[in-house]
Design a protein around this motif. Sequence first.
Motif, PDB file in Angstrom:
ATOM      1  N   MET A   1       5.308  -7.642  -9.303  1.00 28.45           N
ATOM      2  CA  MET A   1       4.760  -6.560  -8.510  1.00 28.45           C
ATOM      3  C   MET A   1       5.076  -6.787  -7.034  1.00 28.45           C
ATOM      4  SD  MET A   1       0.864  -5.153  -8.166  1.00 28.45           S
ATOM      5  CE  MET A   1       0.235  -6.276  -6.956  1.00 28.45           C
ATOM      6  N   PHE A   2       4.869  -8.019  -6.544  1.00 27.79           N
ATOM      7  CA  PHE A   2       5.107  -8.303  -5.131  1.00 27.79           C
ATOM      8  C   PHE A   2       6.580  -8.119  -4.770  1.00 27.79           C
ATOM      9  CE2 PHE A   2       1.260 -11.333  -5.189  1.00 27.79           C
ATOM     10  CZ  PHE A   2       0.396 -10.269  -4.991  1.00 27.79           C
ATOM     11  N   ASN A   3       7.477  -8.557  -5.644  1.00 28.16           N
ATOM     12  CA  ASN A   3       8.904  -8.380  -5.382  1.00 28.16           C
ATOM     13  C   ASN A   3       9.262  -6.900  -5.293  1.00 28.16           C
ATOM     14  OD1 ASN A   3       9.571 -11.088  -5.197  1.00 28.16           O
ATOM     15  ND2 ASN A   3       9.913 -11.272  -7.387  1.00 28.16           N
ATOM     16  N   CYS A   4       8.655  -6.082  -6.123  1.00 27.99           N
ATOM     17  CA  CYS A   4       8.889  -4.641  -6.094  1.00 27.99           C
ATOM     18  C   CYS A   4       8.392  -4.049  -4.774  1.00 27.99           C
ATOM     19  CB  CYS A   4       8.194  -3.976  -7.273  1.00 27.99           C
ATOM     20  SG  CYS A   4       8.450  -2.206  -7.367  1.00 27.99           S
ATOM     21  N   LEU A   5       7.213  -4.462  -4.332  1.00 25.44           N
ATOM     22  CA  LEU A   5       6.678  -3.981  -3.054  1.00 25.44           C
ATOM     23  C   LEU A   5       7.582  -4.390  -1.894  1.00 25.44           C
ATOM     24  CD1 LEU A   5       2.866  -4.737  -3.530  1.00 25.44           C
ATOM     25  CD2 LEU A   5       3.992  -2.506  -3.594  1.00 25.44           C
ATOM     26  N   LEU A   6       8.049  -5.636  -1.920  1.00 28.24           N
ATOM     27  CA  LEU A   6       8.947  -6.110  -0.865  1.00 28.24           C
ATOM     28  C   LEU A   6      10.273  -5.359  -0.881  1.00 28.24           C
ATOM     29  CD1 LEU A   6       8.352  -9.955  -1.037  1.00 28.24           C
ATOM     30  CD2 LEU A   6       7.859  -8.469   0.904  1.00 28.24           C
ATOM     31  N   ALA A   7      10.829  -5.168  -2.058  1.00 28.29           N
ATOM     32  CA  ALA A   7      12.121  -4.485  -2.182  1.00 28.29           C
ATOM     33  C   ALA A   7      12.046  -3.042  -1.697  1.00 28.29           C
ATOM     34  CB  ALA A   7      12.596  -4.531  -3.630  1.00 28.29           C
ATOM     35  N   ASN A   8      10.898  -2.407  -1.901  1.00 29.13           N
ATOM     36  CA  ASN A   8      10.722  -1.007  -1.503  1.00 29.13           C
ATOM     37  C   ASN A   8      10.049  -0.840  -0.144  1.00 29.13           C
ATOM     38  OD1 ASN A   8      11.852   0.263  -3.862  1.00 29.13           O
ATOM     39  ND2 ASN A   8      10.080  -0.541  -4.952  1.00 29.13           N
ATOM     40  N   CYS A   9       9.747  -1.958   0.514  1.00 32.21           N
ATOM     41  CA  CYS A   9       9.093  -1.925   1.838  1.00 32.21           C
ATOM     42  C   CYS A   9       7.831  -1.073   1.808  1.00 32.21           C
ATOM     43  CB  CYS A   9      10.045  -1.422   2.906  1.00 32.21           C
ATOM     44  SG  CYS A   9      11.505  -2.429   3.102  1.00 32.21           S
ATOM     45  N   THR A  10       7.010  -1.300   0.799  1.00 33.83           N
ATOM     46  CA  THR A  10       5.772  -0.530   0.668  1.00 33.83           C
ATOM     47  C   THR A  10       4.577  -1.456   0.545  1.00 33.83           C
ATOM     48  OG1 THR A  10       5.982  -0.444  -1.734  1.00 33.83           O
ATOM     49  CG2 THR A  10       6.921   1.396  -0.499  1.00 33.83           C
ATOM     50  N   PHE A  11       3.414  -0.894   0.827  1.00 33.22           N
ATOM     51  CA  PHE A  11       2.151  -1.595   0.653  1.00 33.22           C
ATOM     52  C   PHE A  11       1.108  -0.540   0.319  1.00 33.22           C
ATOM     53  CE2 PHE A  11      -1.645  -3.934   2.074  1.00 33.22           C
ATOM     54  CZ  PHE A  11      -1.441  -5.113   1.391  1.00 33.22           C
ATOM     55  N   PRO A  12       0.561  -0.550  -0.888  1.00 25.44           N
ATOM     56  CA  PRO A  12      -0.365   0.499  -1.321  1.00 25.44           C
ATOM     57  C   PRO A  12      -1.606   0.604  -0.433  1.00 25.44           C
ATOM     58  CG  PRO A  12       0.270  -0.901  -3.165  1.00 25.44           C
ATOM     59  CD  PRO A  12       0.794  -1.543  -1.919  1.00 25.44           C
ATOM     60  N   ALA A  13      -2.024   1.832  -0.194  1.00 20.31           N
ATOM     61  CA  ALA A  13      -3.192   2.085   0.647  1.00 20.31           C
ATOM     62  C   ALA A  13      -4.447   1.407   0.079  1.00 20.31           C
ATOM     63  CB  ALA A  13      -3.426   3.584   0.785  1.00 20.31           C
ATOM     64  N   GLN A  14      -4.553   1.316  -1.252  1.00 13.41           N
ATOM     65  CA  GLN A  14      -5.728   0.691  -1.861  1.00 13.41           C
ATOM     66  C   GLN A  14      -5.860  -0.776  -1.457  1.00 13.41           C
ATOM     67  OE1 GLN A  14      -3.335   2.353  -3.387  1.00 13.41           O
ATOM     68  NE2 GLN A  14      -4.065   3.579  -5.097  1.00 13.41           N
ATOM     69  N   LEU A  15      -4.737  -1.437  -1.195  1.00 13.81           N
ATOM     70  CA  LEU A  15      -4.789  -2.845  -0.819  1.00 13.81           C
ATOM     71  C   LEU A  15      -5.092  -3.042   0.665  1.00 13.81           C
ATOM     72  CD1 LEU A  15      -1.816  -4.326  -2.873  1.00 13.81           C
ATOM     73  CD2 LEU A  15      -4.232  -4.235  -3.465  1.00 13.81           C
ATOM     74  N   LYS A  16      -5.091  -1.960   1.428  1.00 12.52           N
ATOM     75  CA  LYS A  16      -5.397  -2.033   2.858  1.00 12.52           C
ATOM     76  C   LYS A  16      -6.895  -1.920   3.134  1.00 12.52           C
ATOM     77  CE  LYS A  16      -1.014   0.017   4.225  1.00 12.52           C
ATOM     78  NZ  LYS A  16      -0.373   1.153   4.911  1.00 12.52           N
ATOM     79  N   GLU A  17      -7.634  -1.527   2.122  1.00 13.41           N
ATOM     80  CA  GLU A  17      -9.076  -1.346   2.291  1.00 13.41           C
ATOM     81  C   GLU A  17      -9.784  -2.691   2.280  1.00 13.41           C
ATOM     82  OE1 GLU A  17     -10.439   1.360  -0.678  1.00 13.41           O
ATOM     83  OE2 GLU A  17      -9.129   2.965   0.021  1.00 13.41           O
TER      84      GLU A  17
END
Length: 78
Positions: A1-17
């Motif tokens: 999951m983390f590699n996918c987030l890094l590859a797509n330069c994304t960070f889900p809003a739910q994890l920012k809460e």
Amino acid sequence: MFNCLLANCTFPAQLKEAIIFGIHKPGKPRNKPTSYLSLLNTLSKLYEKVVKPRLQDFALEKRLIPDEQFGFSPLVRS
């Protein structure tokens, strides 16, 4: 999951809460949310542990941080 987030330069809003506790940090203004303790999602903290060393290595390799800026840095410079 983390590699996918890094590859797509994304960070889900739910994890920012975060959950903010009513415990005031000493020496901080009481009218600011950053003056209180907060608890981030566990996945957010794990992601931070994955990303931080990568960013540190990249910044050191590319010499993006001046030698005069050394506070809070465990890196040894040559």
